[in-house]
Design an enzyme around this catalytic site. Sequence first.
Site, PDB file in Angstrom:
ATOM      1  N   HIS A 101       0.846  -1.193   0.000  1.00 38.61           N
ATOM      2  CA  HIS A 101       0.000   0.000   0.000  1.00 38.61           C
ATOM      3  C   HIS A 101       0.882   1.243   0.000  1.00 38.61           C
ATOM      4  CE1 HIS A 101      -1.920   3.308   2.444  1.00 38.61           C
ATOM      5  NE2 HIS A 101      -2.725   3.237   1.397  1.00 38.61           N
ATOM      6  N   SER A 102       0.630   2.168  -0.915  1.00 40.53           N
ATOM      7  CA  SER A 102       1.291   3.467  -0.950  1.00 40.53           C
ATOM      8  C   SER A 102       2.812   3.297  -1.041  1.00 40.53           C
ATOM      9  CB  SER A 102       0.860   4.286   0.273  1.00 40.53           C
ATOM     10  OG  SER A 102       1.188   5.642   0.141  1.00 40.53           O
TER      11      SER A 102
END
Length: 286
Positions: A101-102
């Site tokens: 994520h990210s």
Amino acid sequence: MTAPRECEIALPHMRLRALAWGDEGAPALLALHGWLDNAGSYAHLAPLLSDRWQVIALELPGHGHSDHLPAGMHYHFVDYVRAVLAAVDVLQLSNYRLLGHSLGAGIAALVAAATPERVDRLLLIEGIGPIADDGHHTLRRFRDALTSSATGRSLRAFASIEQAISARTIASGLPAAQARPIVERGLRETPEGWRWRSDPRLNRPSPLRLPEDQVRALLRGIESPTALLLAEPATPYLPRAQMDERAACVNRIDVSTLQGGHHLHLEHPDVVATWARRHLDGGDLG
């Protein structure tokens, strides 16, 4: 809901920590969190996948309960990739599925490019590759980073966990219910109050970034079937045009969108779990 296991991963130069859900003998799904987050980022999603996979939420150097770098050292993107590869070796994961994520999505993409023979499936939420440099602010960023004496965010003490959750909500816009598992894991109790565990140096600006053409060249090295999930409306620093152009560099990729904010896996864990299962089980990819 089954409580996760605490894991310690001893690298030659530091110790990393992780939370793991699921049977230790199940196929491994290694999960990488975002900047200033920790393994708590997967507290809602991991239990929904733990019936089929051992979900190992690794905490990056300087984050969560993992060690900070020694004094005088700095956090560089490629060194996160090295740390993940070293952790994978310690965990003896010859083949595994990878979720990010990210910041963790950017790292996961380069891990998959570096070792394509080991990553069976690649799932990315809100990111594909690192933030790049278009050349317009390279010199100014370089000078500012190398002349700054700032050590990053001050280690503010909070009177309570609730006060820390409120501060994270104000700073990031993340609703309190979604921020809670990250904040609770990201705090340590001291005589002065609750303080952040993360290394303040994580807030220092990066002096150099890869140019976009180099990022795309690395993304072309991804051989794993890949799925990318993006928030709608688009996160400002993840413009959809750039995400589409990067995705086009990956041979087999499915790009989806979901209404919500940057932490889709905390906001919509059931929907994201369904998306993840489809691709982990071998759903058709581009």
